[in-house]
Structure formats: C-alpha cells, structure tokens
Design a protein around this motif. Structure first.
Motif, PDB file in Angstrom:
ATOM      1  N   PRO A 199      10.138  21.808 -21.942  1.00 59.83           N
ATOM      2  CA  PRO A 199       9.186  21.700 -20.822  1.00 59.83           C
ATOM      3  C   PRO A 199       8.761  23.053 -20.264  1.00 59.83           C
ATOM      4  N   LEU A 200       9.658  24.060 -20.350  1.00 60.52           N
ATOM      5  CA  LEU A 200       9.297  25.391 -19.855  1.00 60.52           C
ATOM      6  C   LEU A 200       8.108  25.950 -20.625  1.00 60.52           C
ATOM      7  N   ARG A 201       8.052  25.667 -21.915  1.00 66.29           N
ATOM      8  CA  ARG A 201       6.939  26.152 -22.733  1.00 66.29           C
ATOM      9  C   ARG A 201       5.607  25.661 -22.181  1.00 66.29           C
ATOM     10  N   TYR A 202       5.539  24.368 -21.899  1.00 66.66           N
ATOM     11  CA  TYR A 202       4.278  23.794 -21.414  1.00 66.66           C
ATOM     12  C   TYR A 202       3.960  24.252 -19.993  1.00 66.66           C
ATOM     13  N   LEU A 203       5.006  24.455 -19.177  1.00 65.25           N
ATOM     14  CA  LEU A 203       4.794  24.988 -17.828  1.00 65.25           C
ATOM     15  C   LEU A 203       4.240  26.404 -17.896  1.00 65.25           C
ATOM     16  N   TYR A 204       4.836  27.243 -18.748  1.00 69.31           N
ATOM     17  CA  TYR A 204       4.403  28.642 -18.849  1.00 69.31           C
ATOM     18  C   TYR A 204       2.989  28.757 -19.412  1.00 69.31           C
ATOM     19  N   ARG A 205       2.621  27.836 -20.275  1.00 65.26           N
ATOM     20  CA  ARG A 205       1.245  27.855 -20.797  1.00 65.26           C
ATOM     21  C   ARG A 205       0.231  27.552 -19.701  1.00 65.26           C
ATOM     22  N   ARG A 206       0.617  26.689 -18.748  1.00 67.33           N
ATOM     23  CA  ARG A 206      -0.304  26.321 -17.664  1.00 67.33           C
ATOM     24  C   ARG A 206      -0.449  27.434 -16.629  1.00 67.33           C
ATOM     25  N   ILE A 207       0.618  28.217 -16.446  1.00 71.83           N
ATOM     26  CA  ILE A 207       0.584  29.259 -15.408  1.00 71.83           C
ATOM     27  C   ILE A 207       0.299  30.644 -15.996  1.00 71.83           C
ATOM     28  N   TRP A 208      -0.090  30.700 -17.282  1.00 66.01           N
ATOM     29  CA  TRP A 208      -0.267  31.984 -17.971  1.00 66.01           C
ATOM     30  C   TRP A 208      -1.236  32.914 -17.242  1.00 66.01           C
ATOM     31  N   ASP A 209      -2.317  32.366 -16.707  1.00 68.87           N
ATOM     32  CA  ASP A 209      -3.348  33.177 -16.067  1.00 68.87           C
ATOM     33  C   ASP A 209      -3.139  33.336 -14.559  1.00 68.87           C
ATOM     34  N   SER A 210      -1.970  32.948 -14.061  1.00 66.45           N
ATOM     35  CA  SER A 210      -1.694  33.067 -12.627  1.00 66.45           C
ATOM     36  C   SER A 210      -1.488  34.530 -12.239  1.00 66.45           C
ATOM     37  N   VAL A 258       8.540  31.464 -12.691  1.00 64.95           N
ATOM     38  CA  VAL A 258       9.490  31.652 -13.794  1.00 64.95           C
ATOM     39  C   VAL A 258      10.916  31.657 -13.272  1.00 64.95           C
ATOM     40  N   LEU A 259      11.170  32.378 -12.177  1.00 66.22           N
ATOM     41  CA  LEU A 259      12.518  32.429 -11.604  1.00 66.22           C
ATOM     42  C   LEU A 259      12.980  31.048 -11.149  1.00 66.22           C
ATOM     43  N   ALA A 260      12.078  30.337 -10.472  1.00 69.56           N
ATOM     44  CA  ALA A 260      12.434  29.005  -9.970  1.00 69.56           C
ATOM     45  C   ALA A 260      12.671  28.032 -11.121  1.00 69.56           C
ATOM     46  N   ALA A 261      11.783  28.059 -12.122  1.00 72.52           N
ATOM     47  CA  ALA A 261      11.919  27.139 -13.254  1.00 72.52           C
ATOM     48  C   ALA A 261      13.169  27.457 -14.067  1.00 72.52           C
ATOM     49  N   ALA A 262      13.453  28.745 -14.251  1.00 73.99           N
ATOM     50  CA  ALA A 262      14.640  29.140 -15.009  1.00 73.99           C
ATOM     51  C   ALA A 262      15.918  28.711 -14.282  1.00 73.99           C
ATOM     52  N   TYR A 263      15.955  28.878 -12.943  1.00 69.99           N
ATOM     53  CA  TYR A 263      17.156  28.489 -12.187  1.00 69.99           C
ATOM     54  C   TYR A 263      17.319  26.965 -12.173  1.00 69.99           C
ATOM     55  N   PHE A 264      16.206  26.250 -12.012  1.00 67.21           N
ATOM     56  CA  PHE A 264      16.266  24.789 -12.005  1.00 67.21           C
ATOM     57  C   PHE A 264      16.772  24.267 -13.342  1.00 67.21           C
ATOM     58  N   SER A 265      16.244  24.804 -14.441  1.00 70.85           N
ATOM     59  CA  SER A 265      16.687  24.385 -15.771  1.00 70.85           C
ATOM     60  C   SER A 265      18.141  24.761 -16.009  1.00 70.85           C
ATOM     61  N   ALA A 266      18.523  25.954 -15.531  1.00 68.86           N
ATOM     62  CA  ALA A 266      19.908  26.404 -15.697  1.00 68.86           C
ATOM     63  C   ALA A 266      20.868  25.500 -14.935  1.00 68.86           C
ATOM     64  N   SER A 267      20.468  25.050 -13.746  1.00 64.10           N
ATOM     65  CA  SER A 267      21.324  24.166 -12.953  1.00 64.10           C
ATOM     66  C   SER A 267      21.554  22.839 -13.669  1.00 64.10           C
ATOM     67  N   ILE A 268      20.465  22.260 -14.220  1.00 64.74           N
ATOM     68  CA  ILE A 268      20.610  21.008 -14.964  1.00 64.74           C
ATOM     69  C   ILE A 268      21.483  21.212 -16.194  1.00 64.74           C
ATOM     70  N   TRP A 269      21.244  22.335 -16.882  1.00 66.11           N
ATOM     71  CA  TRP A 269      22.036  22.634 -18.084  1.00 66.11           C
ATOM     72  C   TRP A 269      23.511  22.789 -17.738  1.00 66.11           C
ATOM     73  N   PRO A 305       0.388  37.882 -11.079  1.00 64.82           N
ATOM     74  CA  PRO A 305       1.742  38.291 -11.488  1.00 64.82           C
ATOM     75  C   PRO A 305       2.847  37.860 -10.527  1.00 64.82           C
ATOM     76  N   TRP A 306       2.616  38.025  -9.196  1.00 66.30           N
ATOM     77  CA  TRP A 306       3.659  37.671  -8.232  1.00 66.30           C
ATOM     78  C   TRP A 306       3.979  36.181  -8.274  1.00 66.30           C
ATOM     79  N   LEU A 307       2.946  35.344  -8.428  1.00 72.70           N
ATOM     80  CA  LEU A 307       3.160  33.901  -8.517  1.00 72.70           C
ATOM     81  C   LEU A 307       3.829  33.534  -9.829  1.00 72.70           C
ATOM     82  N   LEU A 308       3.440  34.216 -10.889  1.00 68.91           N
ATOM     83  CA  LEU A 308       4.032  33.976 -12.201  1.00 68.91           C
ATOM     84  C   LEU A 308       5.537  34.247 -12.172  1.00 68.91           C
TER      85      LEU A 308
END
Length: 361
Positions: free
Chosen positions: A63-74, A83-94, A76-79
């Motif tokens: 799912p991170l792949r598809y999320l990152y593709r959608r925010i590619w043109d965001s 990324v930090l939030a998505a990585a931490y959320f995925s890491a918590s589930i993992w 830099p600060w938002l990007l």
C-alpha cells in the motif's frame, strides 16, 4: 531471448520490475534474519517466525507504493510528513503482527514484564520502513531521470537528423537549378540530343540521391559511383574541357562516408576552376587510409585561392560551408576540413574523418 534482452525487458516493464525487487528485497531480509538467528540457539520453528515477519513486511509495503505514487508531486515538506507518518503507522502494525507471532508461536503465550521490548521492536520496524521508503523514492527518482535523459537524447537525435537532412537537401535545389539551366540553354541552341542525354543523367543522379538517406553513410565506392553520374552531367556541358583523375586505394573503397559529401566540392571546382579556363582543367580525387583516419583530397588546377580559407568557405556559396557543417554535425570534433593552394595552381580540399569500414561479404 538472450539474457541481456530479458534484463532490458524487465527494466522497461516498471510494474514487473517493482514486484521482482519487492520479492527479492524481502527474501533478502528473511535471509539476513535467519543468518542472525544462527548466532543464538533457536528452535526450527523460529524460521516460521522469520518468514511470517518478512511476509508481513512484504504485504504492508505494497500500500505504501500506491500512496507514494499519489503524493509524488506534493510539496517537499508535506511529502516528508506523509512518509514519516505512513512509515510509522506501517511499522506499528508490523510490530504488532511480529510480536503476536513471536510470543504466541515461539514463546507459547509468555509475555515480557515491561513494554520496552514492544517499543524497541516498533522503532526497529520504523527504521526498516523508512529504508524501504528511501529505496522506493531513490529508484523512482532514478527512473524519472533516466526517462528525462532518454527524452533529451531522442530530442537531440531528432534535431540532429533534421539538421543533416536540411543540409543535404539544400544541395539538391542548388544543383538542380544549375543543371536545368544548362539543359534549357542546350534546348535554346538546338542541341536536343545533348539536352536529352543530360536529362537522362540527371534523372539517374536524382534517383540515387533519393534512394540514399542524408543521415546515413555509404561506402566510398558507392559515393564515387554517384559522383560519376554527376560528372557525366557536367561532361555534357564541358565536353573535352573537363578531365577527372580518380585514385582510391582498395582499403579506402570500403570506408563509410556521408552520402553525396563530395559532390558540392566537385561542383565548386567546376564553377571556380574549370569554367574559368578556356582550355579546361583537371579535377583529381584521391582517398587513402592513414592510421585510423580516412583522408580524401579533391584538387583542381584552376586559378587557385586568394582569400584565407575561412573567408573562402563563407563566401563560396552553399557547397563548402554545407560540407563543413555536415561533417561537424556527424563527427563533432573528430574531423578535419581544410582548404589550401594546390601547386603550381589550383585549390586543394582535404577531408579527414574517422575510418569506418563497411563489412565485406
């Protein structure tokens, strides 16, 4: 399909390339975990824990792949924030999945006395997710740069080809005008047989010109054949006043040269040398290989040159400047185009280009 062809096809298919890297990366992660477990006394069931952890990481990063593709043109600060939030959320589930499999399957339901272990595991997974995200953006950015580079190379190539075609096609109207003017003159003075002969030669020459792309190179032997068609046309005009001496070495005959590169030089010699001599004159064409270069010399015994060579090129009409520009477009700095006096009289044009030989069957 050859191995190189398969790799190229894989790299060109971005979707397939992602899944290959995804599978290989998580298998590599599982292998590293297994090698690390060999340093401790672990039961065989720990292999299952490792495989389940790698499989969970594999699934959570998709799912991170598809999320990152959608925010590619965001911005830099938002990007970075996403990324930090998505990585931490995925890491918590993992980490929850990893802890559940470890404590339930391997420890048979035993739990640690404090929660520090859980936090450390989540933090470790977070670093792994960040590393995966960094690799994803790095590869994606590299692919984007390669695409831009490919587009730039294609645009440059198309412009280069357009320039060469323009330079070559500049010569045809120039030569055609002169020849048709000569045919018209022959008709006016009732030399119909000569006019017909000249028109036939012109037709053969133009057919050769159209059959050979201006951006391609041809063997020097074929270039001389085309040149003889042109000279046959001019000999109708000048008859016995035009003599041609051709001396091409056997090795040079197979060398590759730009199509119709010599015709404007011959035309220049006829215009400024042969036509001005009542008794006519001679044009010599020589070609040989010297080391890694093909040296072609076109010389005449006309009045010679009085201007510096650069001034002569600029003032010599389409032919000389066109030939120099074509050589520069094709060879860059790996060529030489020089004009000099040809003793005792006349002008000498020397072309040096890299020696490229056509394969002899």
């Amino acid at each position: 399909m050859p191995v190189i062809g398969r790799w190229k096809a894989l790299l060109d298919d971005r979707n397939r390339f992602f899944w290959v890297l995804q599978a290989a990366g998580w298998l590599g992660y599982a292998l590293v975990q297994y090698i690390g477990s060999l340093m401790h006394e672990m039961r065989d069931v720990y292999i299952l824990i490792i495989l389940l952890g790698a499989y969970a990481g594999f699934l959570l990063t998709v799912p991170l792949r598809y999320l990152y593709r959608r925010i590619w043109d965001s911005p830099p600060w938002l990007l970075v924030l996403i990324v930090l939030a998505a990585a931490y959320f995925s890491a918590s589930i993992w980490a929850v999945i990893d802890n559940a499999t470890y404590w339930e399957i391997y420890k048979f339901g035993f739990r640690p006395e404090n929660n520090w272990f859980y936090f450390k595991n989540t933090l470790a997974k977070f670093y792994i997710m960040l590393s995966w995200s960094g690799l994803y953006f790095g590869i994606k950015y590299y692919q984007m740069l390669q695409d831009e580079k490919q587009k730039a190379l294609m645009a440059t190539s198309m412009a280069h080809q357009a320039q060469l075609k323009m330079l070559r096609y500049q010569l045809n109207p120039h030569f055609l005008f002169n020849t048709l003017n000569a045919i018209s003159t022959l008709i006016l003075i009732k030399e119909n047989d000569l006019a017909n002969k000249m028109m036939s030669k012109l037709s053969s020459f133009l057919r050769f010109s159209l059959d050979n792309e201006p951006i391609k190179k041809i063997p020097l032997a074929r270039e001389i054949e085309a040149l003889m068609l042109y000279l046959d046309i001019e000999k109708v005009r000048f008859d016995e006043r035009l003599n041609v001496d051709i001396n091409i070495s056997d090795e040079a005959q197979h060398a590759l040269v730009p199509s119709l590169i010599l015709q404007p030089l011959i035309e220049n010699s006829i215009k400024y040398a042969i036509a001005k001599l009542e008794e006519g004159g001679e044009i010599s064409i020589q070609a040989e290989r010297l080391a890694d270069e093909l040296v072609v010399v076109v010389a005449d015994n006309g009045p010679g040159i009085e201007k510096p060579s650069q001034d002569l090129i600029r003032s010599g009409g389409v032919g000389l400047a066109n030939t120099r520009d074509r050589l520069q477009a094709l060879y860059g700095k790996s060529y030489s185009f020089t004009l000099s006096s040809n003793g005792p009289s006349g002008m000498r044009v020397e072309i040096r280009i890299p020696f490229e030989q056509v394969e002899v069957s």
